[in-house]
Design a protein around this motif. Structure first.
Motif, mmCIF file in Angstrom:
data_model
loop_
_atom_site.group_PDB
_atom_site.id
_atom_site.type_symbol
_atom_site.label_atom_id
_atom_site.label_comp_id
_atom_site.label_asym_id
_atom_site.label_seq_id
_atom_site.Cartn_x
_atom_site.Cartn_y
_atom_site.Cartn_z
ATOM 1 N N GLN A 6 3.332 -16.309 -14.353
ATOM 2 C CA GLN A 6 3.459 -17.186 -15.506
ATOM 3 C C GLN A 6 1.871 -15.912 -16.765
ATOM 4 O OE1 GLN A 6 2.884 -20.962 -16.689
ATOM 5 N NE2 GLN A 6 2.170 -20.401 -19.575
ATOM 6 N N ASN A 7 1.328 -16.076 -15.315
ATOM 7 C CA ASN A 7 -0.099 -15.305 -15.695
ATOM 8 C C ASN A 7 -0.168 -13.997 -15.044
ATOM 9 O OD1 ASN A 7 -1.345 -17.010 -17.243
ATOM 10 N ND2 ASN A 7 -2.325 -18.287 -15.757
ATOM 11 N N THR A 8 0.477 -13.262 -14.219
ATOM 12 C CA THR A 8 -0.483 -12.611 -13.331
ATOM 13 C C THR A 8 1.155 -11.679 -13.113
ATOM 14 O OG1 THR A 8 -1.669 -13.500 -12.500
ATOM 15 C CG2 THR A 8 -1.031 -11.328 -11.236
ATOM 16 N N LYS B 109 -4.110 -13.229 -20.132
ATOM 17 C CA LYS B 109 -5.052 -13.318 -21.112
ATOM 18 C C LYS B 109 -6.162 -12.317 -20.818
ATOM 19 C CE LYS B 109 -4.457 -18.297 -19.782
ATOM 20 N NZ LYS B 109 -5.304 -19.238 -18.907
ATOM 21 N N HIS C 56 -2.241 -8.942 -16.662
ATOM 22 C CA HIS C 56 -2.541 -10.231 -17.018
ATOM 23 C C HIS C 56 -2.028 -11.058 -18.306
ATOM 24 C CE1 HIS C 56 -4.550 -14.096 -16.396
ATOM 25 N NE2 HIS C 56 -5.012 -14.418 -15.048
#
Length: 176
Positions: free
Chosen positions: A35-37, A68, A66
């Motif tokens: 989900q993030n990377t 975020k 990423h």
């Protein structure tokens, strides 16, 4: 929402703030997809520019995205060391078609000795005015230049010793 799985072949689409396509990388192998990377690898992949021109990357590369951070990092493996090309960009999104992000012109080039330079400040200023980048985007990008250069100085994330080599070894297991 699904995310690309390890071993999947995906495209990477770069857009500009006005929503127009900027560049497409035809084929990248997913080495990690969460989900993030997303970490991917490619070598001699076809890149198509917005005007239709194509070119082929010259060396193996490990790409770090990423969800975020407002940058992505490409570690290019050359005979004299690892060079990094870092795009100041929106965080990535994955929509089952491709990994996508908005390229905001500013780039940081990092050399094997971890010295770096900020590139394309003039292009950024021109596009910031042409495409009316909101002030909040300007602040976010400038803060992320600082975050990114801090990562370089601290040898954090993709700049850590052995990060690129480790992921490149994994990439090689997927090559035919």
């Amino acid at each position: 929402m699904s995310f690309p799985a390890e071993g999947d072949q995906i495209q990477i689409h770069s857009y500009k703030h006005n929503g127009l396509i900027h560049r497409v990388w035809e084929e990248t192998t997913v080495l990690k997809g969460t989900q993030n990377t997303v970490i991917g690898g490619n070598d001699r992949t076809i890149v198509t520019e917005s005007d239709g021109r194509t070119w082929i990357t010259r060396e193996p590369a490990i790409c770090f995205f990423h969800a975020k951070y407002w940058f992505n990092i490409i570690g290019m493996i050359r005979h004299d060391g690892i060079y990094y090309y870092c795009n100041l960009s929106s965080p990535f999104v994955w929509d089952d078609e491709a990994l996508k992000y908005i390229d905001y012109d500013l780039d940081v080039k990092v050399f094997p000795d971890m010295t770096y330079i900020l590139l394309d400040e003039d292009e950024y200023e021109v596009h910031r005015k042409q495409m009316n980048y909101p002030d909040v985007i300007d602040r976010i990008l400038k803060n992320n230049v600082e975050r990114l250069t801090s990562w370089v100085q601290q040898r954090k994330g993709p700049f850590a010793p052995d990060f690129i080599e480790t992921w490149y070894e994994r990439y090689l297991t997927y090559r035919k």
